[in-house]
Enzyme design. Structure first.
Site, short mmCIF file in Angstrom:
data_model
loop_
_atom_site.label_atom_id
_atom_site.label_comp_id
_atom_site.label_asym_id
_atom_site.label_seq_id
_atom_site.Cartn_x
_atom_site.Cartn_y
_atom_site.Cartn_z
N ASP A 135 -2.09 -10.43 -7.06
CA ASP A 135 -1.65 -9.03 -6.94
C ASP A 135 -1.72 -8.31 -8.29
O ASP A 135 -0.99 -7.33 -8.52
CB ASP A 135 -0.24 -8.94 -6.35
CG ASP A 135 -0.04 -7.70 -5.49
OD1 ASP A 135 -0.94 -6.84 -5.44
OD2 ASP A 135 1.03 -7.57 -4.87
N HIS B 74 -6.19 -11.07 -3.90
CA HIS B 74 -5.82 -9.66 -3.95
C HIS B 74 -5.70 -9.15 -5.38
O HIS B 74 -4.87 -9.63 -6.15
CB HIS B 74 -4.49 -9.44 -3.23
CG HIS B 74 -4.22 -8.00 -2.91
ND1 HIS B 74 -4.67 -7.40 -1.75
CD2 HIS B 74 -3.56 -7.04 -3.59
CE1 HIS B 74 -4.29 -6.13 -1.73
NE2 HIS B 74 -3.62 -5.88 -2.84
N HIS C 286 -1.75 -12.07 -0.24
CA HIS C 286 -0.85 -12.02 -1.40
C HIS C 286 0.60 -12.03 -0.94
O HIS C 286 1.28 -11.01 -0.94
CB HIS C 286 -1.17 -10.83 -2.31
CG HIS C 286 -1.11 -9.46 -1.67
ND1 HIS C 286 -1.83 -9.12 -0.55
CD2 HIS C 286 -0.42 -8.35 -2.01
CE1 HIS C 286 -1.58 -7.86 -0.22
NE2 HIS C 286 -0.71 -7.36 -1.09
N ASP D 61 -5.79 -5.23 -7.44
CA ASP D 61 -5.79 -3.77 -7.24
C ASP D 61 -6.45 -2.99 -8.37
O ASP D 61 -6.16 -1.81 -8.53
CB ASP D 61 -4.35 -3.28 -7.06
CG ASP D 61 -3.92 -3.30 -5.60
OD1 ASP D 61 -4.64 -2.70 -4.77
OD2 ASP D 61 -2.88 -3.91 -5.28
N HIS E 156 2.15 -8.25 4.40
CA HIS E 156 2.66 -6.91 4.75
C HIS E 156 2.98 -6.70 6.23
O HIS E 156 3.27 -5.58 6.63
CB HIS E 156 1.69 -5.79 4.32
CG HIS E 156 1.71 -5.47 2.86
ND1 HIS E 156 2.62 -4.62 2.29
CD2 HIS E 156 0.90 -5.89 1.85
CE1 HIS E 156 2.37 -4.52 0.99
NE2 HIS E 156 1.34 -5.29 0.68
N GLU F 130 -6.60 -2.84 2.48
CA GLU F 130 -5.17 -3.14 2.57
C GLU F 130 -4.42 -2.09 3.39
O GLU F 130 -3.95 -1.11 2.84
CB GLU F 130 -4.55 -3.27 1.17
CG GLU F 130 -3.11 -3.80 1.22
CD GLU F 130 -2.46 -3.87 -0.15
OE1 GLU F 130 -2.91 -3.15 -1.06
OE2 GLU F 130 -1.49 -4.64 -0.29
N HIS G 145 0.05 -1.78 5.75
CA HIS G 145 0.62 -1.82 4.40
C HIS G 145 2.12 -1.61 4.58
O HIS G 145 2.76 -2.39 5.27
CB HIS G 145 -0.03 -0.78 3.46
CG HIS G 145 0.42 -0.97 2.06
ND1 HIS G 145 1.28 -0.11 1.42
CD2 HIS G 145 0.16 -1.95 1.17
CE1 HIS G 145 1.55 -0.56 0.20
NE2 HIS G 145 0.88 -1.68 0.02
ZN LIG Z 1 0.15 -5.41 -1.15
#
Ligand SMILES: [Zn+2]
Ligand SMILES: *[C@@H]1O[C@H](CO)[C@@H](O)[C@H](O)[C@H]1NC(C)=O
Ligand SMILES: *[C@@H]1O[C@H](CO)[C@@H](O)[C@H](O)[C@H]1NC(C)=O
Length: 419
Positions: free
Chosen positions: A309, A43, A240, A45, A219, A146, A173
């Site tokens: 992450d 993961h 993650h 971002d 999540h 996600e 999420h």
């Molecule tokens: Zn997350």
């Protein structure tokens, strides 16, 4: 003859030298293992940072020089990043609004990133692609979406995203969807709406197995973890998440679930976010290694992976500040007596095993038709949705309009009576 002072200095220098050599030896071994097995991270971002900082205007960005993110090309090279699941994330407040469009734009920006930097990235959708990219010394670039809000309760949208290269969906999420509860239900700050997954949520799981899309349980609340572990034909991932026993945060994975992941041959990719690592705002690299050690102790090295992450979090451990630092963590595992095979399992072999199994399950289900039964209209909560295709929805609409009218009339009557 050396004075005592000189001897002491020599001894100190020798000790420093020995320690330095030893550390370098672990790092050298880490680099060697990373040249044999790709580091696959679950993961990152960066795509979200591209939206936040540049509104996805990639032409205005130089990923060789970008210095406002945890991730750029020099850092990727230094960190020996073999494969990355780039996150196509859009926040929960897009739910019932423009979540699908925004998610498509995040998918698009990953495709464009790979096209703009073909020397660095290779777009990838399979275990075979990952190994091919690794042989060419490129970072295999996969996409994970996600949050279930991104598919707007639509199996057609799920399938279309698969066609666009999406290879995992995180079921939620930080908001409930019309078909799944999110992890905040376990903290008590969100109400449970489905006791985990709704019947349509279970259709989503079955369809993901059929498609060959990884099911990501980061999540989700523990109820959803267990429901998916009960019913999925393929192993699951936590893209993650860290270990709940080490830091009791509801985003982390409890030991009993770790054991079920072991039984089902899935993977938990450890998150580096300070708040999930130490349950406080500060952390060190060794605290992250503690999560690796704990998961290995409870469920074995065969379920562990890396899920940093990066660029999705604001606080990272000392020694793991950006993607270039990951080899230091690999060296730390070696220093903690992890065997070469265990380290390679965590680096990439485990994720490759899971992805290959997900692909095999898909290939065994090719005779099954796509699920075209839509979510019941009354389970949708979107005022923006039209009801085309739902034959009864119009009736429901007129009935609820009638009910509203009657209520208003009644209220007016009561109000007038009160005077
Ligand atoms: Zn997350
Ligand atoms: C970051 O990059 C910008 C633009 O290239 C440059 O002006 C700035 O000095 C850099 N900052 C640091 C801390 O390197
Ligand atoms: C690693 O193994 C060595 C040799 O068996 C032992 O002396 C050392 O204490 C071990 N280190 C850790 C962190 O377990």
């Amino acid at each position: 003859m050396l004075s005592q002072f000189q001897s002491a200095v020599c001894l100190v220098l020798w000790v420093i030298g020995a320690v330095t050599v030893a550390q370098d030896a672990y790092l050298d071994r880490a680099w060697k293992l990373m040249s044999e097995t790709p580091l696959i991270d679950g993961h990152n971002d960066l795509p979200w940072q591209l939206r936040k900082q540049f509104n996805n205007e990639l032409n205005k960005v130089d990923l060789n020089k970008l210095n406002t993110t945890h991730t750029n090309i020099p850092k990727i090279k230094e960190g020996r990043l073999g494969a990355q699941f780039w996150s196509a994330y859009v926040p929960c407040d897009t739910q019932y609004k423009d979540a699908v469009r925004q998610t498509l734009e995040q998918i698009d920006v990953v495709h464009r990133m790979c096209q703009k930097y073909p020397e660095t990235f290779m777009f990838a959708t399979s275990s075979q692609d990952i190994m091919e990219a690794f042989k060419m010394k490129k970072t295999a670039s996969l996409i994970g979406v996600e949050g279930g809000h991104s598919i707007d309760s639509s199996l057609g949208t799920l399938r279309t995203m698969y066609q666009l290269g999406v290879r995992y969906l995180t079921l939620t999420h930080s908001c409930n969807t019309p078909w799944a509860d999110n992890w905040l239900v376990d903290t008590g700050s969100d109400p449970s709406q489905h006791n985990g997954l709704s019947p349509f949520g279970k259709q989503v799981i079955v369809e993901m197995n059929r498609l060959g899309m990884l099911i990501d349980l980061a999540h989700v609340p523990v109820a959803v973890m267990n429901q998916v572990l009960d019913m999925s034909k393929a192993p699951v991932i936590f893209s993650h998440s860290s270990a709940y026993s080490v830091c009791p945060h509801k985003r982390n994975v409890p030991d009993d679930v770790l054991k079920r992941v072991k039984e089902t041959k899935g993977i938990v990719m450890v998150n580096f976010y300070n708040d999930y690592v130490t349950c406080s705002q500060t952390a060190k690299l060794s605290n992250v290694a503690d999560h690796f050690d704990h998961i290995k102790k409870v469920a074995g090295a065969d379920i562990i992976g890396f899920g940093g992450d990066y660029d999705g979090v604001t606080r990272l451990p000392e020694g793991l500040e950006d993607v270039s630092k990951v080899p230091n963590l690999v060296a730390e595992l070696l220093r903690r007596n992890w065997t070469d095979a265990e380290v390679k399992a965590a680096l990439g072999d485990n994720l490759l095993r899971v992805l290959r199994e997900v692909e095999a399950v898909r290939d065994n289900l090719t005779s099954r038709s796509p699920d075209d039964v839509p979510i019941p209209y009354e389970e949708l909560q979107s005022s923006c949705r039209t009801s085309y295709g739902y034959p009864d929805a119009g009736v429901v609409h007129s009935l609820s309009a009638l009910a509203l009218l009657l209520t208003l009339a009644l209220q007016a009557l009561i109000a007038s009576a009160a005077y």
